[in-house]
Design an enzyme around this catalytic site. Structure first.
Site, PDB file in Angstrom:
ATOM      1  N   ARG A  27     -22.648  30.192  57.534  1.00  0.00           N
ATOM      2  CA  ARG A  27     -21.673  30.159  58.513  1.00  0.00           C
ATOM      3  C   ARG A  27     -20.601  29.221  58.240  1.00  0.00           C
ATOM      4  O   ARG A  27     -19.873  29.273  59.025  1.00  0.00           O
ATOM      5  CB  ARG A  27     -22.283  30.331  59.925  1.00  0.00           C
ATOM      6  CG  ARG A  27     -23.358  31.044  60.182  1.00  0.00           C
ATOM      7  CD  ARG A  27     -23.968  31.087  61.511  1.00  0.00           C
ATOM      8  NE  ARG A  27     -22.669  31.385  62.392  1.00  0.00           N
ATOM      9  CZ  ARG A  27     -22.291  32.405  63.152  1.00  0.00           C
ATOM     10  NH1 ARG A  27     -22.874  33.553  62.699  1.00  0.00           N
ATOM     11  NH2 ARG A  27     -21.441  32.641  63.765  1.00  0.00           N
ATOM     12  N   TRP A  75     -17.686  24.844  59.580  1.00  0.00           N
ATOM     13  CA  TRP A  75     -16.496  25.429  58.893  1.00  0.00           C
ATOM     14  C   TRP A  75     -15.369  25.067  59.588  1.00  0.00           C
ATOM     15  O   TRP A  75     -15.169  25.178  60.847  1.00  0.00           O
ATOM     16  CB  TRP A  75     -16.668  26.819  58.863  1.00  0.00           C
ATOM     17  CG  TRP A  75     -15.581  27.546  57.913  1.00  0.00           C
ATOM     18  CD1 TRP A  75     -15.722  27.821  56.678  1.00  0.00           C
ATOM     19  CD2 TRP A  75     -14.298  27.866  58.483  1.00  0.00           C
ATOM     20  NE1 TRP A  75     -14.565  28.366  56.215  1.00  0.00           N
ATOM     21  CE2 TRP A  75     -13.714  28.448  57.101  1.00  0.00           C
ATOM     22  CE3 TRP A  75     -13.661  27.985  59.656  1.00  0.00           C
ATOM     23  CZ2 TRP A  75     -12.569  29.038  57.361  1.00  0.00           C
ATOM     24  CZ3 TRP A  75     -12.398  28.729  59.630  1.00  0.00           C
ATOM     25  CH2 TRP A  75     -11.734  29.238  58.529  1.00  0.00           C
ATOM     26  N   GLU A 488     -12.600  45.520  45.279  1.00  0.00           N
ATOM     27  CA  GLU A 488     -13.803  44.701  45.375  1.00  0.00           C
ATOM     28  C   GLU A 488     -14.272  44.063  44.240  1.00  0.00           C
ATOM     29  O   GLU A 488     -14.460  42.826  44.297  1.00  0.00           O
ATOM     30  CB  GLU A 488     -14.787  45.790  45.869  1.00  0.00           C
ATOM     31  CG  GLU A 488     -16.210  45.203  46.063  1.00  0.00           C
ATOM     32  CD  GLU A 488     -16.322  43.913  47.297  1.00  0.00           C
ATOM     33  OE1 GLU A 488     -15.278  44.179  48.006  1.00  0.00           O
ATOM     34  OE2 GLU A 488     -17.419  43.310  47.250  1.00  0.00           O
ATOM     35  N   HIS A 511       4.168  49.878  37.512  1.00  0.00           N
ATOM     36  CA  HIS A 511       5.450  49.522  38.555  1.00  0.00           C
ATOM     37  C   HIS A 511       5.368  47.904  38.759  1.00  0.00           C
ATOM     38  O   HIS A 511       5.844  47.484  39.693  1.00  0.00           O
ATOM     39  CB  HIS A 511       5.193  50.287  39.853  1.00  0.00           C
ATOM     40  CG  HIS A 511       5.060  51.885  39.581  1.00  0.00           C
ATOM     41  ND1 HIS A 511       6.226  52.375  39.528  1.00  0.00           N
ATOM     42  CD2 HIS A 511       4.112  52.691  39.448  1.00  0.00           C
ATOM     43  CE1 HIS A 511       6.069  53.794  39.472  1.00  0.00           C
ATOM     44  NE2 HIS A 511       4.476  53.923  39.163  1.00  0.00           N
TER      45      HIS A 511
END
Ligand code: M6R
Length: 615
Positions: A27, A75, A488, A511
């Site tokens: 976390r 964090w 991904e 492109h």
């Protein structure tokens, strides 16, 4: 973001908290801290760095025979990661101690007000403002800690899960939640507090999950009392039995959680479809869909909301729902959707996809969709998570705990659930023939053994990784079902190896991105036999003519790409809609090996956290 742990009871708090923090490091892991109280002395130790750094520091700094303690792995939101900004924080008197996961948005005005009242601050955090606000209320109003927390939280704008104690009342911890998860493990005259249940799984299987806007006063010998923060209403604690076990959250002999989780995919996918995919009977059984089938069948469209890897799974769902069930699908970044005044009607079905079930933007998108009358279906991994509870109905992925920050088994199990739903709806709508439907069911059942086969290329992929580990950029291309796989694959590489990577639909290369191609540029092309194969082969030719290095992800036995590519990695053949479940595997392994070879922290990449509970 941030993990919090607390303990109050008869055991030594320190080992419970330190071990719990290690399990919650997914976390956040830029700093960590702990506060322990043995009835006489309050000891607080904090450090920049990981829980291991904290452990090293604590052993030399503080005695550990306390039965009350709280800990935090951070964090950073307000204030850089350093020792001072690390939690726990205490109030000016030194009596009140807090850990906090979330953001106090109006901290600046609260801080200014507290400064005029004589308060001083050591850190740059919003959390230190909150604990002093609580102290100020407590002294000003002459109330107990629980009441002070409640009054203070009613002045706060933002998100939080907090645990607070007063060293003058060592038999009590006060906790509260708004927007960040909080679980309480209930033992015999002991209580465990944590952001999820993993820190206390070996001590108790009984847990209470606090809902948003609830707080609880936890007292040894007296139990837990839950109240609504706003209006003081008492709430009956709902005690759930946990299904998780200890082995699921350990590395099991693998060097990293990510590698373990990559290799768990055959079983994880099986667990996802177990009891749902009944091939012999030709049935897909999913209660969340069965009970709401009319909503899906009558929907104008399906809107998928998600972030990151879960968004990529949503993109695969767009292809499969439109292809098989002929239902229009829009895939939205939850963070954009929630703020762009989208048109949502009661004829829309929203599918929210989230491994953690705690992603703040996805949660907010769900609330917005519900408020506009849409039916919201959740696809989550974490049982009892906020998203699982906030949605009208849902299906769990049953992948087991995913601890590596880079999502792997979460992605393939999300696709498995979404495939089951698409097939079920296609059957109900009659948009798929009976024989095709049966064929898809049979092939889906075979996916776990085909994933296991794809995993056998590990050594070969390691050799390819060794050749390209020093690349500074990398392109990933795919078409149709394999376009989300390309996205991904690129995300996996950049997040754990810090190599710049981009995913593109293969034909889009012309492109713009084709300008990047030279002999230094590795291009990973997903070119399975059924996914617009000839067209992708032409795209490979275009790369080859510009001297790009080609790594082809191909179907077993491929000959054309083999002739053109510098390297090929084979995956077993399957039906086109199921191919992302296989083509993803080598891309996960490629990123993993490159990151390991570069000496990166694979399970805890810099700046990231597993559960993004801030917007
Ligand atoms: O828990 P969620 O699935 O809602 O998380 C969404 C993203 O933060 C997540 O998928 C992230 O992109 C991955 N960790 C990347 O590997």
């Amino acid at each position: 973001m941030c993990g919090i742990v607390g303990y109050i009871g008869h055991r030594e708090a320190y080992p419970i908290i330190i071990e719990g923090l290690k399990r919650l490091e997914y976390r956040g892991y830029d700093s960590a801290g702990i506060a322990l109280f043995d009835g006489t002395d309050l000891k607080v130790s904090k450090t920049k760095g990981k829980v291991l750094d904290l452990e090293n520091r604590v052993s030399s700094e503080i005695s550990t025979n306390a039965n009350l303690g709280i800990g935090h792995t951070r964090w950073a939101t307000h204030g850089v990661p350093n020792d001072i900004n690390a939690h726990p924080h205490y109030s000016n008197s030194g009596n009140l101690v807090i850990i906090h996961n979330g953001i106090i948005e109006n901290y600046d005005s609260l801080k200014k007000e507290l400064i005029t009242r004589g308060y001083t601050f050591k850190s740059d955090t919003d959390t230190e403002v909150l604990i002093n606000l609580i102290e100020d209320v407590k002294l000003k109003e002459n109330v107990k800690l629980g009441k002070a927390v409640q009054i203070a939280l009613n002045q706060v704008v933002g998100a939080y899960s907090i645990a607070v104690f007063d060293k003058n009342k060592p038999d009590e911890i006060v906790i509260a939640r708004l927007g960040s998860p909080l679980a309480v493990g209930i033992g015999d005259d002991e209580f465990f507090i944590a952001s999820d249940a993993s820190p206390f799984i070996e001590y108790t299987k009984n847990a209470v999950y606090l809902e948003d806007e609830e707080m609880a006063i936890i007292r040894v010998n007296k139990g837990i009392k839950i109240r609504k923060i706003k209006d003081d209403t008492l709430v009956d604690p709902y005690v759930q039995e946990l299904q998780m076990n200890l082995e699921q959250i350990e590395k099991g002999g693998f060097e990293h959680f990510m590698l373990k989780e990559i290799h768990e995919q055959p079983n994880a996918i099986k667990d996802t479809y177990r009891g749902r995919l009944l091939v012999k009977e030709g049935i897909i059984r999913m209660a969340g869909i069965d009970d709401n089938i009319e909503k899906f069948l009558n929907a104008n469209r399906i809107i998928v909301v998600a972030c990151g890897t879960s968004w990529h799974a949503g993109l695969v769902a767009e292809y499969i729902f439109e292809d098989l069930a002929r239902i229009p699908v829009e895939v939205e970044y939850a963070s954009e959707f929630r703020y762009r005044n989208p048109v949502i009607t009661s004829n829309d079905v929203v599918i929210a996809i989230s491994q953690s079930g705690e992603t703040a933007d996805t949660l907010a998108a769900i609330k917005l969709a519900k408020a506009n009358g849409a039916f919201v279906f959740g696809v989550c991994n974490v049982v009892g998570s906020s998203i699982a509870r906030e949605t009208n109905a849902g299906a769990y992925t049953h992948a087991g705990p995913e601890i590596g920050v880079a999502s792997t088994k979460a992605f393939t199990t999300q696709i498995t659930v979404l495939t089951l739903i698409a097939l079920k709806l296609a059957k109900a709508k009659g948009s798929i023939s009976n024989s095709d439907y049966r064929y898809h069911l049979q092939e889906l059942e075979l996916i776990p053994e085909k994933v296991a086969k794809a995993l056998k290329s590990d050594e070969h992929i390691k050799q390819v990784a060794d050749i390209y580990k020093d690349a500074r950029n990398c392109l990933y291309l795919g078409r149709g079902y394999n376009f989300p796989v390309a996205l991904e694959g690129a995300l996996k590489l950049k997040e754990i190896s810090y190599i710049h990577a981009e995913g593109y639909p293969a034909a889009e290369m012309k492109h713009g991105p084709i300008a990047l191609i030279d002999e230094q540029m590795p291009v990973v092309v997903v070119a399975t036999k059924k996914g617009h194969y000839e067209k992708v082969v032409s795209n490979i030719q275009e790369i080859k003519s510009r001297k790009g290095k080609i790594i082809g992800i191909v179907t077993e036995g491929d000959i054309h790409v083999k002739e053109l590519a510098d390297h090929i990695i084979e995956v077993p053949e399957t039906l086109e809609p199921l191919s992302p479940l296989l083509t993803t595997i080598p891309l996960q392994l490629l990123s993993y090996h490159i990151a390991v070879m570069l000496g990166k922290n694979v399970d805890q990449p810099r700046n990231l956290a597993k559960s993004v509970t801030v917007e």
